[in-house]
Write an enzyme that holds these catalytic residues in place. Structure first.
Site, mmCIF file in Angstrom:
data_model
loop_
_atom_site.group_PDB
_atom_site.id
_atom_site.type_symbol
_atom_site.label_atom_id
_atom_site.label_comp_id
_atom_site.label_asym_id
_atom_site.label_seq_id
_atom_site.Cartn_x
_atom_site.Cartn_y
_atom_site.Cartn_z
ATOM 1 N N LYS A 106 -0.769 8.005 -5.113
ATOM 2 C CA LYS A 106 0.125 9.119 -5.901
ATOM 3 C C LYS A 106 0.945 9.876 -5.287
ATOM 4 O O LYS A 106 1.831 10.610 -5.455
ATOM 5 C CB LYS A 106 -1.446 9.249 -6.491
ATOM 6 N N THR A 107 0.138 10.591 -4.546
ATOM 7 C CA THR A 107 0.986 12.259 -3.232
ATOM 8 C C THR A 107 2.214 11.992 -3.099
ATOM 9 O O THR A 107 3.106 12.358 -3.168
ATOM 10 C CB THR A 107 0.065 12.807 -3.009
ATOM 11 N N ASP A 163 -2.996 17.795 -8.865
ATOM 12 C CA ASP A 163 -3.539 16.367 -8.015
ATOM 13 C C ASP A 163 -5.250 16.719 -8.887
ATOM 14 O O ASP A 163 -5.794 17.695 -9.427
ATOM 15 C CB ASP A 163 -3.655 16.184 -6.817
ATOM 16 N N THR A 185 -7.696 10.219 -10.632
ATOM 17 C CA THR A 185 -8.668 8.875 -10.444
ATOM 18 C C THR A 185 -8.801 8.118 -11.377
ATOM 19 O O THR A 185 -9.925 7.224 -11.787
ATOM 20 C CB THR A 185 -9.506 8.439 -9.347
ATOM 21 N N ARG A 223 -4.025 4.068 2.758
ATOM 22 C CA ARG A 223 -4.285 5.381 3.999
ATOM 23 C C ARG A 223 -6.212 5.313 4.535
ATOM 24 O O ARG A 223 -6.092 5.164 6.082
ATOM 25 C CB ARG A 223 -4.940 6.445 2.275
HETATM 26 P P1 ADP Z 1 -2.871 9.235 -3.052
HETATM 27 O O1 ADP Z 1 -2.410 10.706 -3.712
HETATM 28 O O2 ADP Z 1 -3.031 8.443 -3.850
HETATM 29 O O3 ADP Z 1 -4.508 9.802 -2.988
HETATM 30 P P2 ADP Z 1 -1.801 9.353 -1.043
HETATM 31 O O4 ADP Z 1 0.106 9.610 -1.006
HETATM 32 O O5 ADP Z 1 -2.117 10.797 -0.082
HETATM 33 O O6 ADP Z 1 -2.383 8.734 -1.750
HETATM 34 O O7 ADP Z 1 -1.011 8.097 0.100
HETATM 35 C C1 ADP Z 1 -2.243 8.260 0.935
HETATM 36 C C2 ADP Z 1 -1.142 8.019 2.935
HETATM 37 O O8 ADP Z 1 -1.577 6.191 2.043
HETATM 38 C C3 ADP Z 1 -0.230 8.279 2.697
HETATM 39 O O9 ADP Z 1 -0.193 9.891 3.390
HETATM 40 C C4 ADP Z 1 1.095 7.767 3.617
HETATM 41 O O10 ADP Z 1 0.570 7.748 4.719
HETATM 42 C C5 ADP Z 1 0.118 6.158 3.006
HETATM 43 N N1 ADP Z 1 0.663 5.538 2.391
HETATM 44 C C6 ADP Z 1 0.599 5.823 1.036
HETATM 45 N N2 ADP Z 1 1.535 5.028 0.379
HETATM 46 C C7 ADP Z 1 2.105 3.935 0.464
HETATM 47 C C8 ADP Z 1 3.571 3.085 1.039
HETATM 48 N N3 ADP Z 1 3.823 3.083 -0.335
HETATM 49 N N4 ADP Z 1 4.154 3.002 1.285
HETATM 50 C C9 ADP Z 1 3.780 3.441 3.095
HETATM 51 N N5 ADP Z 1 2.960 4.315 3.216
HETATM 52 C C10 ADP Z 1 1.730 4.871 2.039
#
Ligand code: ADP
Length: 385
Positions: free
Chosen positions: A114-115, A159, A208, A267
């Protein structure tokens, strides 16, 4: 694109237990400031900036070699095809009109990107992303501080938006709808409300728990998008990409072995990759193949479906103490010593996804598939049968 952020209490997330490293980054901020000086008004929205996203890039270990794991642009972002298509259309339309993006909400379990997708949006739009987290926005002045610093087209990423304090949420309504900040000056009978005009900006919320959002807040987002768990093939691509970026040889079978155990979550794939990389470095020649990956992940207690010690503890407790359920969330938390929010937002979604748990009106129930996986006889006197 540059990113500024605040430190805050995050949703309990076992895949992100170490330090948050996407903190305020003054150098990124100042480089963006100069980019801002050289571009003005709507033009800025049309021109992707070529800045690196170092400030968002350091992953959980904090090692400098991890600096480029987070994909920068939407084309680097692997998987989530429908989401990327929807966002591609939104970006093209906004750019054609020289307007900021509509407010957006992303929801889904932690670690799905998401981030990252929000950072990619900022990159594609050539705007600055300001990052914060709802629990950090305790008082009116916290959110006001962010809002008054926004420039035309900027993205404000919040977030865990389902955890917004009421006062903050109410300040966001006019900000989102009319680009107006209402501030109360004075106290008691002499208090009056002053309104400040804000530039058009884009609020991106991530959560979430989309069900925990109030309707008035949810309705103010133009686009609400779910991120889904990744297919193994997509995770294989992510693992192979991570191998290239971290300069660690990994063959396709090795990548499949890691991907299969990553709970559909990038992740986790990256985290497991790093553990396997350590193992390969110490026990072998540093290269990762299926055998090295499987042995290392067994050692770290991650089974072939990606279940770890806590997943197994949860399921076993339900089977052995409650005949498989139904068990209420609070009982599950009390019986395992885990936090109920962590169970609900981190562990349960994947167990539901792979069909090991079912949710019923009376609580959670373990399924036959889970029993088989954990080696129990399927003819146990479970309430399910
Ligand atoms: P969330 O915000 O949903 O908790 P993040 O955006 O922080 O998740 O993603 C976690 C990590 O996973 C990122 O730092 C990145 O390295 C990896 N990641 C997430 N989505 C992808 C994607 N679509 N392709 C490649 N790596 C990704």
């Amino acid at each position: 694109m540059a990113i500024i952020s605040s430190q805050s209490g995050k949703t309990p997330d076992r895949s992100r237990p170490q330090r948050r490293t996407d903190d305020a980054n003054s150098s990124a901020d100042s480089s963006d400031a100069s980019a801002r000086r050289s571009s003005s008004g709507n033009n800025r929205l049309l021109r992707p900036q070529a800045n690196s996203n170092e400030d968002l890039a350091v992953e959980d270990t904090g090692s400098p070699s991890d600096a480029s794991l987070r994909p920068q642009s939407l084309s680097d972002y692997i998987g989530q095809r429908e989401l990327k298509e929807v966002l591609g259309i939104a970006i093209s339309a906004a750019q054609a009109r020289s307007e900021p993006l509509d407010h957006l909400m992303f929801y889904g379990p932690p670690g799905l990107g998401k981030t990252t997708v929000c950072a990619a949006l900022a990159y594609e739009m050539g705007v600055k992303m300001h990052m914060t987290s709802a629990p950090a926005l305790e008082g009116a002045k916290d959110i006001a501080g962010y809002l008054v610093n926004l420039k035309l087209g900027d993205i404000l990423f919040i977030d865990e938006i389902h955890r917004l304090p009421k006062v903050t949420e109410e300040m966001l309504y006019p900000a989102m709808e009319d680009y107006r900040l209402d501030i109360t000056v004075g106290k008691g009978r002499s208090a009056r409300v002053t309104s400040l005009k804000l530039p058009r900006f884009t609020l991106v919320g991530a959560t979430t728990k989309v069900g925990a959002l109030t309707a008035p807040l949810r309705d103010r987002f133009g686009l609400v998008q779910r991120l889904r768990f990744y297919e193994t093939e997509e995770l294989v691509d992510i693992v192979l990409r991570t191998g290239r970026l971290l300069e660690t040889p990994v063959d396709r079978q090795g990548a499949i072995e890691i991907a299969r155990r990553s709970r559909g979550t990038p992740r986790i794939a990256n985290r497991l990759f790093k553990r396997v990389r350590d193992y390969a470095q110490v026990k072998s020649n540093g290269a990762i193949d299926a055998n090295i990956a499987a042995t290392a992940l067994e050692l770290f207690n991650v089974d072939p479906l990606g279940l770890d010690w806590t997943d197994r503890k949860l399921l076993k407790m339900m089977i052995e103490n409650f005949d498989g359920g139904p068990v209420g969330l609070d009982t599950m938390a009390a019986a395992t010593g885990e936090d109920s929010q962590t169970i609900e937002e981190v562990y349960e979604p994947y167990l539901l996804q792979i069909g090991f748990l079912q949710r019923t009106a009376r609580g959670r129930v373990v399924t036959a598939a889970a029993l088989q996986h954990l080696g129990y006889e399927v003819n146990l006197p479970l309430n399910l049968w």
